[in-house]
Design an enzyme around this catalytic site. Structure first.
Site, PDB file in Angstrom:
ATOM      1  N   CYS A 297       5.235   8.125   2.558  1.00 47.76           N
ATOM      2  CA  CYS A 297       5.452   9.443   1.987  1.00 47.76           C
ATOM      3  C   CYS A 297       5.708  10.455   3.102  1.00 47.76           C
ATOM      4  CB  CYS A 297       4.250   9.849   1.152  1.00 47.76           C
ATOM      5  SG  CYS A 297       2.746   9.979   2.119  1.00 47.76           S
TER       6      CYS A 297
ATOM      7  N   CYS B 156      -3.041   9.132   5.693  1.00 45.63           N
ATOM      8  CA  CYS B 156      -1.821   9.058   6.513  1.00 45.63           C
ATOM      9  C   CYS B 156      -2.151   9.309   7.984  1.00 45.63           C
ATOM     10  CB  CYS B 156      -0.794  10.089   6.046  1.00 45.63           C
ATOM     11  SG  CYS B 156      -0.240   9.826   4.359  1.00 45.63           S
TER      12      CYS B 156
ATOM     13  N   CYS C  59       0.829  -1.210   0.000  1.00 46.64           N
ATOM     14  CA  CYS C  59       0.000   0.000   0.000  1.00 46.64           C
ATOM     15  C   CYS C  59       0.860   1.256   0.000  1.00 46.64           C
ATOM     16  CB  CYS C  59      -0.927   0.028   1.208  1.00 46.64           C
ATOM     17  SG  CYS C  59      -1.952  -1.423   1.341  1.00 46.64           S
TER      18      CYS C  59
ATOM     19  N   ASP D 141       2.661   2.375   2.517  1.00 41.77           N
ATOM     20  CA  ASP D 141       3.043   2.873   3.836  1.00 41.77           C
ATOM     21  C   ASP D 141       2.889   1.839   4.943  1.00 41.77           C
ATOM     22  OD1 ASP D 141       0.525   5.506   3.607  1.00 41.77           O
ATOM     23  OD2 ASP D 141       0.323   3.334   3.398  1.00 41.77           O
TER      24      ASP D 141
END
Lengths: 129, 407
Positions: free
Chosen positions: A64, A107, A37, A39
């Site tokens: 990221c 995130c 994915c 992360d």
């Protein structure tokens, strides 16, 4: 894509990068996300047994800039909180603090998941038989 | 990194217009303002003369007749015109098109559109190097096949397809062969006619010309190919593409073609050395570095590298104040999906997320490559220090055996 100063600061100078000893009973570890994915976040808390306060928090994140900044911020917020206070941290607070753009909201969700997962691990280790 | 240095290693996205090209274009904005289609006064004549000259320069670069060059607004329009134009013009012959999964979106989405209108499209898969399988291509051809469209070189990896062999297969079966040659024209000497290519799309801004002008080569003899116009209007470009010609753009495109013709051989040699230096440098400095796509059949100026256990967008943020590159990471795309080109090579999503494309160009200097090598390596090390999966990898944990909490 222009990121906020706070986000860039957490990305360039991440706080609390590292690893706690996961074999200790007062350390809770959360590992969320998947390499596929894009992360993976590992967030750890060390709880002071006497006071029930989180005395240390560490993270490592593959992801990221927003994912790294979100986890760095989460560790900052966790230190000094009780477990009950920590479990109440909401991803939208991270979104606001870092001014995450809409495509990066996941995130912050991941960071909240990592917090909850670390707390669950701590509780499981310390559950009264 | 505290430096004002700005290094452009994203030449596959677009190239800077060469100052010599800009200079050639300038008179055509004000001093020579005519419409190339104005047949009755000197303003028009001068514009037409300039367009004719540019058409010769471009035709000369790819060894075709100048009458076979149709100007468009760019490669996307040329791809659309080539594919849709053939599909409509040859509707009586058949409705089947063959292309491949690693094409540019300008080809893939055009094909998807054709499927919606009742056409049949076969998308050939590619191997780990990014190459199509010639036997599969030949097997896919039916009596309804009217067009095979395969890109000359891939924009993400630089992999070059076996064009001559594809050309022979198409000739054997009497099927038209089209190619999106956007990344090759002006970089390597190519000859579509000798290769059996009947239709070819390319653009000015990937070869140091201005943006907003491209071309479609359409073969005129043996076979005589025609494409149905996709825009209605004044019937410019032999009726295949209406619209007032972008005279300054075309003049610049022509000059860019002339410069490329003279300089591409030495440039290809210079850039492949720099590219190899960059690749070898990363391999020497870092562990777990993978070059994506063919390292044998490829463009001289591009390398696509996965730095394992580091996420591409995060990595770029460590140096993007100074160095411009692209990533196949999902985080850089609107779709949140990693590069479909890299996935088609069989790369796992994790490696696709970790990829960076470095595309060098005419204005890239050796010191730029040296600087990028240092800065990117530093970034990779920094990101790996932050990466839990790098730590797990270093501890010898089998990452494939971990049950990830996917989200």
């Amino acid at each position: 894509m222009a990121y906020s100063e706070k986000l860039l600061d957490h990305f360039k100078n991440p706080k609390n990068v590292g690893t706690l000893d996961k074999s200790k009973s007062n350390v809770g570890t959360g590992l969320v996300g998947a390499p596929e994915c894009g992360d993976v976040m590992r967030l750890q808390i060390e709880v002071d047994d006497a006071s029930g306060m989180i005395k240390d928090a560490k993270f490592k994140t593959f992801g990221c800039g927003s994912a790294i900044a979100s986890s760095s911020l989460a560790t900052e917020w966790l230190k000094g909180k009780t477990i009950d206070e920590a479990i109440a941290i909401d991803n939208m607070a991270i979104v606001e603090e870092l001014a995450l753009p809409p495509v990066k909201i996941h995130c912050s969700v991941l960071a909240e998941d990592a917090i909850k997962s670390a707390i669950a691990d701590y509780k499981e280790k310390n559950a009264k038989a | 990194m505290s430096t004002d240095r700005l290094i452009y290693l994203d030449n596959n996205a677009t190239t800077p217009t060469d100052p010599r090209v800009v200079e050639t274009m300038l008179p055509f904005f004000h001093e020579i303002p005519g419409n190339a289609a104005s047949r009755n006064h000197p303003f028009g004549w001068k514009a037409e003369e300039a367009v004719d000259y540019a058409r010769e320069q471009i035709a000369n670069l790819i060894n075709v007749d100048s009458k076979e060059i149709i100007f468009t607004s760019g490669a996307t329009e040329a791809d659309n015109l080539g594919i849709k134009g053939v599909y409509e013009m040859y509707a009586r012959k058949g409705n089947h098109i063959i292309t491949c999964t690693t094409e540019h979106k300008a080809v893939l989405d055009t094909c998807k559109n054709i499927e919606k209108t009742g056409g049949q499209v076969t998308y050939l898969e590619v191997d780990a190097e990014g190459l199509i399988n010639l036997e599969e291509l030949e097997k896919a051809i039916t009596d309804k096949t009217i067009l095979v469209s395969i890109m000359w070189a891939n924009n993400e990896t630089g992999t070059i397809q076996p064009m001559e062999e594809i050309g022979k297969i198409c000739a054997k079966h009497g099927v038209l062969f089209m190619s999106d040659a956007t990344q090759v024209v002006g970089k390597l000497p190519i000859d579509p006619k000798a290769t059996g290519v009947h239709i070819m799309a390319f653009t000015s801004h990937k070869m140091y010309g201005p943006k907003g002008v491209g071309a479609l080569f359409v073969n005129r003899k043996n076979p005589r190919v025609k494409v149905t116009a996709q825009m209605d209007g004044g019937g410019h470009e032999r009726g295949m593409r209406s619209g007032t010609l972008n005279v300054p753009g075309i003049v610049g495109f022509g000059k860019a073609a002339e410069l490329a013709k003279n300089e591409m051989a030495s440039e290809a040699e210079r850039l492949s050395k720099l590219r190899d230096k960059l690749e070898q440098g990363f391999k020497d400095k870092l562990e777990e570095v993978y070059v994506n796509g063919s390292t044998d059949k490829r463009m001289p100026h591009v390398t696509n590298i996965s730095f394992k256990h580091v996420e591409g967008e995060g990595l770029m943020m460590t140096f993007n104040q100074n160095i411009a590159v692209s990533s196949g990471s999902a985080c850089t795309s609107a779709s949140l999906e990693p590069s479909y080109v890299l996935k088609a090579l069989g790369l796992g999503d994790d490696l696709a997320h970790s990829s960076i494309r470095f595309s060098l160009g005419r204005f890239t200097k050796e010191e730029d490559v040296d600087f990028a090598l240092e800065a990117v390596s530093k970034g990779v090390t920094h990101m790996r220090d932050l990466s839990p999966i790098w730590e797990m990898y270093k501890e010898g944990i089998d990452l494939d055996a971990v049950e990830w909490a996917e989200h």
